[in-house]
Motif scaffolding. Structure first.
Motif, mmCIF file in Angstrom:
data_model
loop_
_atom_site.group_PDB
_atom_site.id
_atom_site.type_symbol
_atom_site.label_atom_id
_atom_site.label_comp_id
_atom_site.label_asym_id
_atom_site.label_seq_id
_atom_site.Cartn_x
_atom_site.Cartn_y
_atom_site.Cartn_z
ATOM 1 N N GLN A 27 -6.400 -3.971 4.035
ATOM 2 C CA GLN A 27 -6.406 -4.132 5.498
ATOM 3 C C GLN A 27 -7.595 -4.982 5.908
ATOM 4 N N THR A 29 -10.596 -6.463 7.894
ATOM 5 C CA THR A 29 -11.572 -5.952 8.858
ATOM 6 C C THR A 29 -11.552 -6.850 10.085
ATOM 7 N N THR A 40 -7.239 -1.944 16.148
ATOM 8 C CA THR A 40 -6.947 -1.528 14.771
ATOM 9 C C THR A 40 -7.695 -0.243 14.405
ATOM 10 N N PHE A 42 -8.855 3.361 13.489
ATOM 11 C CA PHE A 42 -8.134 4.403 12.758
ATOM 12 C C PHE A 42 -8.190 5.723 13.521
ATOM 13 N N ASP A 140 1.248 -5.186 8.677
ATOM 14 C CA ASP A 140 1.594 -3.868 8.154
ATOM 15 C C ASP A 140 2.731 -3.283 8.986
ATOM 16 N N ARG A 159 -0.232 1.486 13.365
ATOM 17 C CA ARG A 159 -0.556 0.592 12.248
ATOM 18 C C ARG A 159 0.319 -0.659 12.262
ATOM 19 N N CYS A 196 -12.735 -6.252 4.061
ATOM 20 C CA CYS A 196 -11.951 -5.007 4.035
ATOM 21 C C CYS A 196 -12.924 -3.900 3.651
ATOM 22 N N ASP A 197 -12.800 -2.730 4.300
ATOM 23 C CA ASP A 197 -13.766 -1.664 3.985
ATOM 24 C C ASP A 197 -13.416 -0.922 2.692
ATOM 25 N N ASP A 199 -11.439 1.476 2.046
ATOM 26 C CA ASP A 199 -11.262 2.932 2.153
ATOM 27 C C ASP A 199 -9.845 3.307 1.719
ATOM 28 N N LYS A 202 -7.930 6.361 3.625
ATOM 29 C CA LYS A 202 -7.270 6.017 4.893
ATOM 30 C C LYS A 202 -6.114 5.044 4.674
ATOM 31 N N ASN A 204 -6.536 1.960 3.698
ATOM 32 C CA ASN A 204 -6.971 0.603 4.022
ATOM 33 C C ASN A 204 -6.956 -0.306 2.798
#
Length: 317
Positions: A27, A29, A40, A42, A140, A159, A196-197, A199, A202, A204
Motif C-alpha cells: 500500500q 504511503t 487512506t 486505517f 485496491d 479500502r 509503504c509502512d 505493516d 494491517k 498494508n
C-alpha cells in the motif's frame, strides 16, 4: 540472471527443485487514494472514507494522484529498476462484490517500472540476487464482512481505490528461506524510502506466492498461487507445505492443477480456493478515462537525487 540454488527437497523418486515467484502488494504511503481525494487512514468507521469515485457513481471520473506516482518511481529506483518514461493504465475486468466498478484500474503491458533486482543475504554468508519483473500501480478493492450477520455479507469500501504497488519477482527464488529473505528485504527498502509502512498486520503489505516443482534443471512445472499472505513466517510454512504436496501428487502419478490456494495457519496447510485465471480472462484494455503517464528524464533524475541512503548502501558504509 540465474537464481541461486536452494535446498532440494527429497522425494520418493529423488530430489526435487522448488521454483518460487512472489507478487508483493504494498500500500502506497499517501494521504489520499490513487484516483480520488478520499482518506487512506486505517481503522475508520465502515464506508466513512469513500468518495463518489470510489463508490463508482455514474459519471464519476478518476483523477491520478501525483504523489502515488512519485512514490512508485521512488520505489522503482530503490529496487535498481528501469523507470518507464511512458506507462498506461488498463482496466482489468472481473466481478467481485467489493469492487463497485466491476473492474480494477491496474497496469498490464506498459507498467510504470520495468526490470530490476534485489540482493538478499542468506545463512552462512551466502547471498542471492532475485530479479524484479515489474512494478505497477493499481487500486485496491474493498472488504467483505461475513461475520456481521448470519444471512448477509456486508461491504466496507474504505479500502476501495487505495493505491497499491504490485512488485512482481522473476521465478528466481528456490526455497522458503530465500522467499522469506526476499520479502524482508523488499519491506526494508520500502520502509527506508517511506513509500509503504510495511505493516503486514494491517494488510498494508501482503504477498501472493507462486510455487511449482521440477526435477533439478528440468522444465518449469505447473504453478499454484497462494493468495494474500500477510506474515513472513507463514510464507515460509506455506511454501514448504505446498512443495511437498505437489511432489507427492506427481510421484503418485497425478498432475498439478493450476489454481489459486489459501494457507490455513492453524492447520499449516494450503487448500484450494478457485481455478487460476490467465491474463486474457480479464479482458485488459487501456482505461479510456486516463491518459498515459509520461515522465521526463529530468523528473526521474530529480527523484533519484532525493533518495535516502538504502540498506545496502548503509551496510557498505
Amino acid at each position: 540472471m540465474t537464481a541461486t540454488s536452494g535446498k532440494l527437497v527429497k522425494g520418493a523418486t529423488g530430489d526435487w527443485e522448488v521454483v518460487i515467484g512472489l507478487e508483493v502488494h504494498a500500500q502506497v504511503t499517501s494521504n489520499a487514494k490513487l484516483f480520488s481525494g478520499a482518506s487512506t487512514e486505517f481503522g475508520g468507521e465502515p464506508n466513512s472514507h469513500v468518495s463518489l469515485v470510489d463508490a463508482a457513481m455514474p459519471g464519476m471520473l478518476p483523477v491520478i494522484n501525483a504523489q502515488c506516482v512519485k512514490q512508485a518511481v521512488r520505489t522503482g529506483l530503490g529496487l535498481n529498476a528501469q523507470i518507464n518514461l511512458r506507462s498506461v493504465f488498463d482496466r482489468k475486468n472481473y466481478f467481485y462484490a467489493d469492487s463497485p466498478q466491476g473492474y480494477q484500474i491496474s497496469q498490464y503491458k506498459s507498467p510504470i517500472v520495468g526490470e530490476g533486482e534485489v540482493t538478499v543475504e542468506l545463512e552462512g554468508g551466502k547471498s542471492a540476487t532475485i530479479g524484479i519483473e515489474r512494478l505497477h500501480l493499481e487500486q485496491d478493492a474493498g472488504k467483505l464482512l461475513h461475520d456481521q450477520s448470519p444471512t448477509m455479507s456486508f461491504v466496507d469500501l474504505n479500502r476501495s481505490g487505495v493505491a497499491l504497488m504490485e512488485i512482481v519477482s522473476k521465478p528466481d527464488i528456490r526455497d522458503a528461506e530465500q522467499a522469506k529473505a526476499y520479502v524482508t528485504k523488499v519491506r526494508s527498502i520500502l520502509r527506508y524510502l517511506g513509500t509503504c509502512d510495511g505493516d503486514m498486520e494491517k494488510g498494508n503489505l501482503r504477498a501472493d506466492v507462486n510455487v511449482s516443482v521440477r526435477k533439478p534443471g528440468g522444465p518449469l512445472g505447473t504453478r499454484c498461487e497462494i493468495k494474500n499472505m500477510n506474515s513472513i513466517t507463514f510464507i515460509g510454512q506455506a511454501i514448504e507445505y505446498e512443495a511437498r504436496r505437489q511432489i507427492e501428487i506427481i510421484e503418485d502419478g497425478g498432475a498439478i492443477d493450476q489454481e489459486t490456494r489459501l494457507f490455513d495457519p492453524n492447520k499449516g496447510e494450503t487448500r484450494s480456493m478457485r481455478s487460476k485465471e490467465e491474463a486474457h480472462d480479464y479482458r485488459y484494455f487501456p482505461d479510456p478515462d486516463l491518459l498515459p503517464l509520461e515522465f521526463t528524464d529530468a523528473y526521474v533524475a530529480e527523484i533519484k537525487a532525493s533518495l535516502p541512503e538504502l540498506p545496502d548502501q548503509k551496510n557498505a558504509r
